[in-house]
Design a protein around this motif. Structure first.
Motif, PDB file in Angstrom:
ATOM      1  N   ASP A   1     -29.389  91.196  46.651  1.00 29.33           N
ATOM      2  CA  ASP A   1     -28.082  91.121  47.293  1.00 29.33           C
ATOM      3  C   ASP A   1     -27.558  92.546  47.418  1.00 29.33           C
ATOM      4  OD1 ASP A   1     -27.931  88.417  47.661  1.00 29.33           O
ATOM      5  OD2 ASP A   1     -26.807  88.023  45.813  1.00 29.33           O
ATOM      6  N   ILE A   2     -27.324  92.994  48.644  1.00 37.95           N
ATOM      7  CA  ILE A   2     -26.812  94.339  48.883  1.00 37.95           C
ATOM      8  C   ILE A   2     -25.363  94.236  49.335  1.00 37.95           C
ATOM      9  CG2 ILE A   2     -27.059  96.429  50.271  1.00 37.95           C
ATOM     10  CD1 ILE A   2     -30.024  95.903  50.359  1.00 37.95           C
ATOM     11  N   GLN A   3     -24.492  94.981  48.673  1.00 39.03           N
ATOM     12  CA  GLN A   3     -23.072  94.970  48.974  1.00 39.03           C
ATOM     13  C   GLN A   3     -22.668  96.335  49.503  1.00 39.03           C
ATOM     14  OE1 GLN A   3     -21.184  92.125  47.993  1.00 39.03           O
ATOM     15  NE2 GLN A   3     -19.218  92.815  48.806  1.00 39.03           N
ATOM     16  N   ILE A   4     -22.047  96.360  50.693  1.00 39.72           N
ATOM     17  CA  ILE A   4     -21.508  97.589  51.265  1.00 39.72           C
ATOM     18  C   ILE A   4     -20.035  97.329  51.560  1.00 39.72           C
ATOM     19  CG2 ILE A   4     -21.632  99.275  53.130  1.00 39.72           C
ATOM     20  CD1 ILE A   4     -24.581  98.583  53.421  1.00 39.72           C
ATOM     21  N   ASN A   5     -19.172  97.952  50.783  1.00 38.57           N
ATOM     22  CA  ASN A   5     -17.744  97.632  50.796  1.00 38.57           C
ATOM     23  C   ASN A   5     -17.577  96.129  50.583  1.00 38.57           C
ATOM     24  OD1 ASN A   5     -17.222 100.334  51.050  1.00 38.57           O
ATOM     25  ND2 ASN A   5     -16.617 100.252  53.195  1.00 38.57           N
ATOM     26  N   ASP A   6     -16.977  95.409  51.518  1.00 41.81           N
ATOM     27  CA  ASP A   6     -16.720  93.985  51.308  1.00 41.81           C
ATOM     28  C   ASP A   6     -17.743  93.087  51.984  1.00 41.81           C
ATOM     29  OD1 ASP A   6     -14.425  94.526  49.819  1.00 41.81           O
ATOM     30  OD2 ASP A   6     -13.180  94.636  51.627  1.00 41.81           O
ATOM     31  N   VAL A   7     -18.821  93.650  52.481  1.00 42.40           N
ATOM     32  CA  VAL A   7     -19.807  92.875  53.223  1.00 42.40           C
ATOM     33  C   VAL A   7     -21.111  92.805  52.430  1.00 42.40           C
ATOM     34  CG1 VAL A   7     -21.046  92.657  55.416  1.00 42.40           C
ATOM     35  CG2 VAL A   7     -18.749  93.658  55.366  1.00 42.40           C
TER      36      VAL A   7
ATOM     37  N   THR B   1     -20.549 105.344  61.264  1.00 43.40           N
ATOM     38  CA  THR B   1     -19.481 106.324  61.328  1.00 43.40           C
ATOM     39  C   THR B   1     -19.232 106.930  59.952  1.00 43.40           C
ATOM     40  OG1 THR B   1     -18.432 105.016  63.061  1.00 43.40           O
ATOM     41  CG2 THR B   1     -17.062 106.660  61.958  1.00 43.40           C
ATOM     42  N   PRO B   2     -19.070 108.243  59.848  1.00 40.41           N
ATOM     43  CA  PRO B   2     -18.789 108.841  58.541  1.00 40.41           C
ATOM     44  C   PRO B   2     -17.586 108.178  57.879  1.00 40.41           C
ATOM     45  CG  PRO B   2     -19.269 110.552  60.139  1.00 40.41           C
ATOM     46  CD  PRO B   2     -19.174 109.263  60.920  1.00 40.41           C
ATOM     47  N   GLY B   3     -17.721 107.904  56.617  1.00 33.92           N
ATOM     48  CA  GLY B   3     -16.650 107.254  55.882  1.00 33.92           C
ATOM     49  C   GLY B   3     -17.000 107.174  54.419  1.00 33.92           C
ATOM     50  N   THR B   4     -16.201 106.414  53.677  1.00 31.61           N
ATOM     51  CA  THR B   4     -16.430 106.212  52.249  1.00 31.61           C
ATOM     52  C   THR B   4     -16.911 104.788  52.035  1.00 31.61           C
ATOM     53  OG1 THR B   4     -14.724 107.807  51.635  1.00 31.61           O
ATOM     54  CG2 THR B   4     -15.404 106.230  49.953  1.00 31.61           C
ATOM     55  N   TYR B   5     -18.041 104.653  51.363  1.00 30.70           N
ATOM     56  CA  TYR B   5     -18.671 103.351  51.175  1.00 30.70           C
ATOM     57  C   TYR B   5     -18.980 103.129  49.697  1.00 30.70           C
ATOM     58  CZ  TYR B   5     -19.592 103.852  56.193  1.00 30.70           C
ATOM     59  OH  TYR B   5     -19.470 104.042  57.545  1.00 30.70           O
ATOM     60  N   ASP B   6     -18.590 101.971  49.193  1.00 30.75           N
ATOM     61  CA  ASP B   6     -19.043 101.525  47.876  1.00 30.75           C
ATOM     62  C   ASP B   6     -20.273 100.660  48.096  1.00 30.75           C
ATOM     63  OD1 ASP B   6     -17.093 102.724  46.196  1.00 30.75           O
ATOM     64  OD2 ASP B   6     -15.639 101.246  46.899  1.00 30.75           O
ATOM     65  N   VAL B   7     -21.393 101.070  47.527  1.00 25.42           N
ATOM     66  CA  VAL B   7     -22.683 100.443  47.797  1.00 25.42           C
ATOM     67  C   VAL B   7     -23.305  99.978  46.486  1.00 25.42           C
ATOM     68  CG1 VAL B   7     -24.989 100.775  48.785  1.00 25.42           C
ATOM     69  CG2 VAL B   7     -23.019 101.965  49.781  1.00 25.42           C
ATOM     70  N   SER B   8     -23.859  98.775  46.491  1.00 27.56           N
ATOM     71  CA  SER B   8     -24.575  98.290  45.312  1.00 27.56           C
ATOM     72  C   SER B   8     -25.665  97.323  45.740  1.00 27.56           C
ATOM     73  CB  SER B   8     -23.626  97.592  44.331  1.00 27.56           C
ATOM     74  OG  SER B   8     -23.093  96.412  44.902  1.00 27.56           O
TER      75      SER B   8
END
Length: 382
Positions: A101-107, A126-133
């Motif tokens: 299960d890969i999570q990128i922000n809320d998706v 697009t360049p931005g800030t991403y929380d990834v897990s």
């Protein structure tokens, strides 16, 4: 599935993920069929053996920590990072028995790994800030996967902070999310219907904003395995995991939850060996985690005389430790949900039942650990 197919399909899927997570993207193009591995600067773990990497936080229980990567096999294990930039890669030596299960922000997106060492383009947006897990959602495979790190040519990758609350769950089928996404109790287990990340063990971590390590395997009991299968039992697995040193990377646990016994009572000849094995496990846990709350959890699988007998053994052992002066041990009994779907494949708890179990455990831990957690109208256990 061929190597180029997994890269193409995953790149397309994650491009969509990124667009959803961070708004419309610009000038996105399909990545190359493969990324030349010799051109990547693969991130290595530090030599300190603490589990703290340069740019990611370990999730769950690692199999082992090496200088050039971390081996992952237990359900719910993985890694998390915060990325600022436009392109993020992850290098994994994987196997086709493992689903992530890969999570990128809320998706969120689920993928099946391919065999071999591949580099996956997680973000091309697009360049931005991403929380990834990413987390393993499936049963412990024959061969662990090796995660070598996140890399980027244009961004900043940093490790999230360790959570204040650390939980360890030692369990069986239920904690692995066996059959949790099945239509009903009459379907047969498959790796597609398994999801450890929807099990009570994972959900209680979300409820309490805690780091959760899961040491669990389907069909494994405490003294006996399903159909009297050969060892190792979960007692063996806990012992080898503790001795391997990987558990040391996680530090001291605030609570250890034991959810075992259903496989033992499935055998018609359950005997005193269960009591001895359970008592020994509690002793080992207390020696390894002297300040942790130990929660002996029972249910919801099983019924009849075996269910009642195992519950009696567990409650007597808990009461015995309390009498001996161990006031950081407690008992909780899980039941099936009072709403929604009760069962997944092969009469295992459904996602609704697992959610119900997690809510009960959240309330219990909030009470036992004096946590400032809003548990709504839940009745707090003692």
């Amino acid at each position: 599935m061929p190597r180029h197919a997994i890269l193409n399909s995953f790149a397309a899927a994650t491009a969509l993920l990124c667009a959803c997570a961070n708004g419309p993207s610009v000038a996105q193009s399909e990545p190359e069929n493969s990324v030349p591995l010799d051109e990547l600067e693969v991130t290595s773990l530090s030599n300190g053996g603490t589990g703290d990497a340069r740019n990611f936080k370990l999730l769950g229980m690692p199999e082992s920590i090496q200088n050039d990567g971390v081996l992952l096999n237990w359900p719910g294990s993985g890694a998390a990072t915060r990325f600022e930039g436009s392109q993020l890669l992850a290098t994994i030596d994987g196997n086709a028995d493992t689903y992530l299960d890969i999570q990128i922000n809320d998706v969120q997106k689920t993928i099946q790994l391919d065999e071999g060492r591949l580099t996956y383009r997680l973000i091309d947006a697009t360049p931005g800030t991403y929380d990834v897990s990413f987390r393993i959602r499936t049963e412990r495979a024959y061969r662990p996967i090796k995660f070598e790190g996140f890399t980027s040519e244009d961004g900043v990758i940093s490790a999230p902070e360790r959570s204040e609350l650390q939980l360890l769950v030692i369990g069986d089928d239920v904690a692995t999310g066996y059959g949790i996404e099945g239509e009903d109790q009459f379907c047969t287990y498959s790796r597609e219907t398994q999801n450890a990340n929807l099990s009570f063990a994972s959900l209680v971590g979300q409820d309490l904003n805690a780091d959760v390590a899961i040491v669990a395997r389907s069909g494994r009991g405490l003294a006996k395995n399903w159909n009297n299968a050969a060892a190792p039992t979960m007692a063996d697995f806990y012992g080898t995991t503790a001795q391997a040193g990987a558990m040391n990377a996680l530090g001291e646990m605030d609570a250890v939850i034991v959810q075992l016994g259903a496989m033992d009572i499935a055998q018609s000849d359950m005997d005193a060996g269960f009591r001895v094995a359970y008592a020994d496990l509690l002793d080992d846990i207390r020696a390894d985690h002297p300040d942790a709350e130990i929660v002996a959890a029972w249910g919801p699988m099983g019924d009849g005389d075996g269910y009642a007998a195992a519950k009696t053994v567990i409650t007597e052992l808990v009461d015995g430790r309390k009498t001996s002066g161990d006031d950081k041990v407690s008992f909780i009994e899980f039941t099936t949900t009072e709403f929604g779907q009760l069962y997944g494949c092969d009469w295992h708890p459904s996602a609704d039942t697992q959610r119900f179990m997690a809510t009960s455990l959240t309330a219990h831990l909030a009470n036992r650990l004096s946590l400032d957690v809003d548990v709504g109208d839940l009745l707090l256990g003692g």
